[in-house]
Design an enzyme around this catalytic site. Structure first.
Site, PDB file in Angstrom:
ATOM      1  N   GLU A 131     -22.843  38.606 -22.171  1.00  0.00           N
ATOM      2  CA  GLU A 131     -23.538  39.914 -22.165  1.00  0.00           C
ATOM      3  C   GLU A 131     -22.566  41.053 -22.487  1.00  0.00           C
ATOM      4  O   GLU A 131     -22.424  42.023 -21.745  1.00  0.00           O
ATOM      5  CB  GLU A 131     -24.226  40.149 -20.811  1.00  0.00           C
TER       6      GLU A 131
ATOM      7  N   GLU B 183     -29.980  32.281 -21.224  1.00  0.00           N
ATOM      8  CA  GLU B 183     -30.424  32.663 -19.878  1.00  0.00           C
ATOM      9  C   GLU B 183     -31.888  33.056 -19.931  1.00  0.00           C
ATOM     10  O   GLU B 183     -32.266  33.899 -20.744  1.00  0.00           O
ATOM     11  CB  GLU B 183     -29.627  33.856 -19.322  1.00  0.00           C
TER      12      GLU B 183
HETATM   13  C1  BGP Z   1     -27.235  38.291 -16.183  1.00  0.00           C
HETATM   14  C2  BGP Z   1     -25.947  37.514 -15.978  1.00  0.00           C
HETATM   15  C3  BGP Z   1     -26.071  36.263 -15.192  1.00  0.00           C
HETATM   16  C4  BGP Z   1     -27.217  36.233 -14.178  1.00  0.00           C
HETATM   17  C5  BGP Z   1     -28.425  37.045 -14.616  1.00  0.00           C
HETATM   18  C6  BGP Z   1     -29.457  37.206 -13.522  1.00  0.00           C
HETATM   19  O1  BGP Z   1     -26.913  39.611 -16.403  1.00  0.00           O
HETATM   20  O2  BGP Z   1     -25.434  37.122 -17.250  1.00  0.00           O
HETATM   21  O3  BGP Z   1     -24.806  36.088 -14.595  1.00  0.00           O
HETATM   22  O4  BGP Z   1     -26.768  36.582 -12.926  1.00  0.00           O
HETATM   23  O5  BGP Z   1     -28.044  38.313 -15.053  1.00  0.00           O
HETATM   24  O6  BGP Z   1     -29.115  38.338 -12.744  1.00  0.00           O
HETATM   25  P1  BGP Z   1     -29.149  38.221 -11.170  1.00  0.00           P
HETATM   26  O7  BGP Z   1     -28.260  37.072 -10.853  1.00  0.00           O
HETATM   27  O8  BGP Z   1     -28.641  39.516 -10.661  1.00  0.00           O
HETATM   28  O9  BGP Z   1     -30.586  37.956 -10.816  1.00  0.00           O
END
Ligand code: BGP
Length: 472
Positions: free
Chosen positions: A177, A371
């Site tokens: 990201e 993701e």
């Molecule tokens: C993204 C990241 C991941 C993951 C995802 C979900 O920004 O790349 O690491 O964590 O977010 O976010 P969260 O874990 O805060 O629900």
């Protein structure tokens, strides 16, 4: 009548990150990363303590103890039928401070074991070189990515892991990201803009750090291709779409501008040059970029092979308001047409199909959905089982949307569900925000047996993979 459009070699998988799962944050020579300095709390991504506060809980320090339990966990992933498994290499297991000349052998050996285990199950590793895991020492002593010395440190690190794992790993991504360097500069680029005297200074720091990361990413691609020409090296962005809050042209245009602020990162990394609209950003904000001789040629030569991206939800933007990305929490106005998760993330499968089409039209490059998932408060029922219909519904709707996108002509090479096993939330550090098909007995305060237990969605995703997306 639904039918699968997924290609035979589609890479169905799951994704975690070293800092959110491994724990063992100082074991076998590992140094502190930015992620290890983030105490639990919803605003953890905006500031971290360069010194640990003994009164606070740091969820990443133990994670789900994947470092010691990876054999059990990968066996579960194999039982799930995963074709691929995304995780990151913790930079600070390999270079604990970040500026050393020689790597930490014990750190390399952990990933030797992990990748060998994955390959023994015929599971393809999908590896992120840095997932918000810049060494804390490089932040404290060098100021993070605004210092171009990090380019050499990163290139050295990338060359070591490319060479070490050139026969185990084909798919890589340079930064997780990377567009969060703008919205969450602290965790994504290790730069503290809180002391900047004005917006101009903030943007100069952000764009200088981004430039240095672009050069570092390109140098890694160039080095990687020399080590193994078969490497597929992607860039990776958080790309949930931004809709205008109304048909007011101001909302429409400003939403587009915000969208382009994210796509700026993939524009540079996939097209190999700064886009024309960046000139106006530079002029209007008095940006002075330290671009060294050779940087632009490097960026041009070291373009990425594919676009990895995270998709969770969509956002609604009204002109004049502030918005941030996934992990940033500020996700715009409520969308009256969409249901939301308990964390306020709108559920928008059609937005997923929209983004796949948008990115295909912009780049004509392969897409890798690295993701996608839904965080839920999973509670055991009276007999201790975890029934998670909302997760199964989210998965079904988003697989159907991806299936339509493929029919629309989008070249999607794979899909790794975020958090196939419960892990630490990046945005909040909570364990309660659970994504997994496997429950982990650990709570927000770091208590629990760490016992793993399959949820109902485990078998649901398993049969989706077994039928290559036909049975939903
Ligand atoms: C993204 C990241 C991941 C993951 C995802 C979900 O920004 O790349 O690491 O964590 O977010 O976010 P969260 O874990 O805060 O629900």
């Amino acid at each position: 009548m639904y039918q699968s459009n997924f290609p035979e070699n589609f890479l169905w998988g799951g994704a975690i990150a070293a800092n959110q799962a491994e724990g063992a944050y100082l074991e076998d020579g590992k140094g502190m990363s930015i992620a290890d300095a983030l105490p639990m709390g919803k605003d953890r991504v905006y500031h971290f303590s360069l010194e640990l506060d003994p009164e606070k809980h740091y969820p990443n320090h133990e994670g789900i103890d994947f470092y010691h339990r990876y054999e059990e966990d990968i066996a579960l992933m194999a039982e799930l039928g995963l074709k691929c498994f995304r995780t990151s290499i913790a930079w600070t297991r390999i270079f604990p401070k970040g500026d050393e000349l020689e790597p930490n052998e014990a750190g390399l050996q952990f990933y030797d074991r992990l990748f060998a285990l994955l390959k023994s199950y015929n599971i393809e590793p999908i590896i992120t070189i840095s997932h918000f895991e810049t060494p804390l020492y490089l932040v404290k002593e060098y100021g993070g990515w605004k210092n171009r010395q990090l380019i050499d440190f990163y290139e050295r690190y990338a060359k070591v892991v490319f060479e070490r794992y050139k026969d185990q790993v084909t798919y890589w991504m340079t930064f997780n990201e990377i567009n969060h360097a703008h919205t969450l500069p602290l965790i994504a680029a290790g730069v503290d803009i809180s002391q900047a005297k004005d917006e101009t200074e903030k943007l100069n720091i952000i764009y200088q750090a981004s430039h240095n990361m672009f050069v570092a990413s390109a140098k890694a691609v160039i080095a990687g291709k020399k080590i193994n020409p078969d490497f597929q090296i992607g860039c990776m962005l958080s790309l949930s779409p931004i809709y205008p809050a109304s048909t007011n042209p101001e909302d429409v245009f400003e939403s587009y501008q915000l969208r382009r602020r994210s796509l700026f990162y993939s524009d540079v990394q996939l097209r190999g040059e700064y886009p024309g609209y960046f000139n106006r950003i530079v002029k209007e904000n008095d940006i002075y970029l330290d671009i060294q001789p050779g940087d632009l040629e490097t960026i041009k030569e070291g373009t990425c092979d594919y676009l990895g991206f995270s998709y969770y939800r969509s956002s609604l933007h009204r002109a004049g308001t502030k918005i941030l990305g996934n992990t940033g929490g500020l996700i715009g106005e409520k969308n009256p047409y969409l249901k939301e998760t308990a964390w306020g993330w709108p559920i928008d499968p059609l937005g997923f199909r929209y983004v796949c089409n948008e990115l295909t039209d912009r780049y004509q490059k392969p897409l890798f959905v690295v993701e996608n998932g839904i965080g839920l408060f999973d509670q055991a029922d009276e007999v201790g089982e975890f029934n998670d219909p909302d997760r199964m519904e989210y998965l079904k709707e988003h697989v159907m949307a991806m299936n339509e996108a493929i029919e629309d002509g989008c070249d999607i090479i794979g899909y790794t569900w975020w958090g196939p096993i419960d892990i630490v939330s990046a945005g909040t550090g909570e364990m309660d925000k659970r994504y997994g098909f496997v429950y982990v007995d650990r709570n927000n305060d770091g208590e629990g047996t760490l016992e793993r237990k399959k949820k109902a969605s485990f078998d649901y995703y398993k049969q989706i993979i077994e039928t290559n997306g036909a049975n939903l």
